[in-house]
Design a protein around this motif. Sequence first.
Motif, PDB file in Angstrom:
ATOM      1  N   LEU A 116       0.835  -1.187   0.000  1.00  0.00           N
ATOM      2  CA  LEU A 116       0.000   0.000   0.000  1.00  0.00           C
ATOM      3  C   LEU A 116       0.878   1.248   0.000  1.00  0.00           C
ATOM      4  N   SER A 117       0.366   2.314  -0.592  1.00  0.00           N
ATOM      5  CA  SER A 117       1.111   3.569  -0.697  1.00  0.00           C
ATOM      6  C   SER A 117       0.720   4.515   0.432  1.00  0.00           C
ATOM      7  N   TYR A 118       1.727   5.125   1.064  1.00  0.00           N
ATOM      8  CA  TYR A 118       1.500   6.072   2.158  1.00  0.00           C
ATOM      9  C   TYR A 118       2.258   7.365   1.882  1.00  0.00           C
ATOM     10  N   TRP A 119       1.682   8.466   2.393  1.00  0.00           N
ATOM     11  CA  TRP A 119       2.298   9.781   2.233  1.00  0.00           C
ATOM     12  C   TRP A 119       2.599  10.401   3.587  1.00  0.00           C
ATOM     13  N   GLY A 120       3.690  11.140   3.643  1.00  0.00           N
ATOM     14  CA  GLY A 120       3.989  11.937   4.815  1.00  0.00           C
ATOM     15  C   GLY A 120       3.190  13.227   4.801  1.00  0.00           C
TER      16      GLY A 120
END
Length: 120
Positions: A107-111
């Motif tokens: 899964l893709s996560y952002w700061g």
Amino acid sequence: VQLQACGGGLVQAGGSLRLSCAASGTISSINRMGWYRQTPGKQRELVATITRDSITNDADSVKGRFTISRDNAKNTVYLQMNSLKPEDTAVYYCNMVVQHIPGTVPLSYWGQGTQVTVSS
């Protein structure tokens, strides 16, 4: 998973900054890590990415000035920015593609973003 970015700030043209972004939570492995940036009214754009095997991809606008690196043991990605220009001014976001459990879909996560301002 939470990504915590830090290291932004105000710097004069020609100066340097180092951004870092650490991931925490349930992590089996992190595939691609990267940095993107965005200015008001524009789309978020790629700055640089790095694979787990440390293969990098840099935007043409930062080649030779920015260096992306990672520490897999610390689940952290870095962006060393040298020879900064006023046009590098933006909010910088880190991104990680995280596999929580082996064999599952990453899964893709952002700061949360960190502001970099370069004065002329």
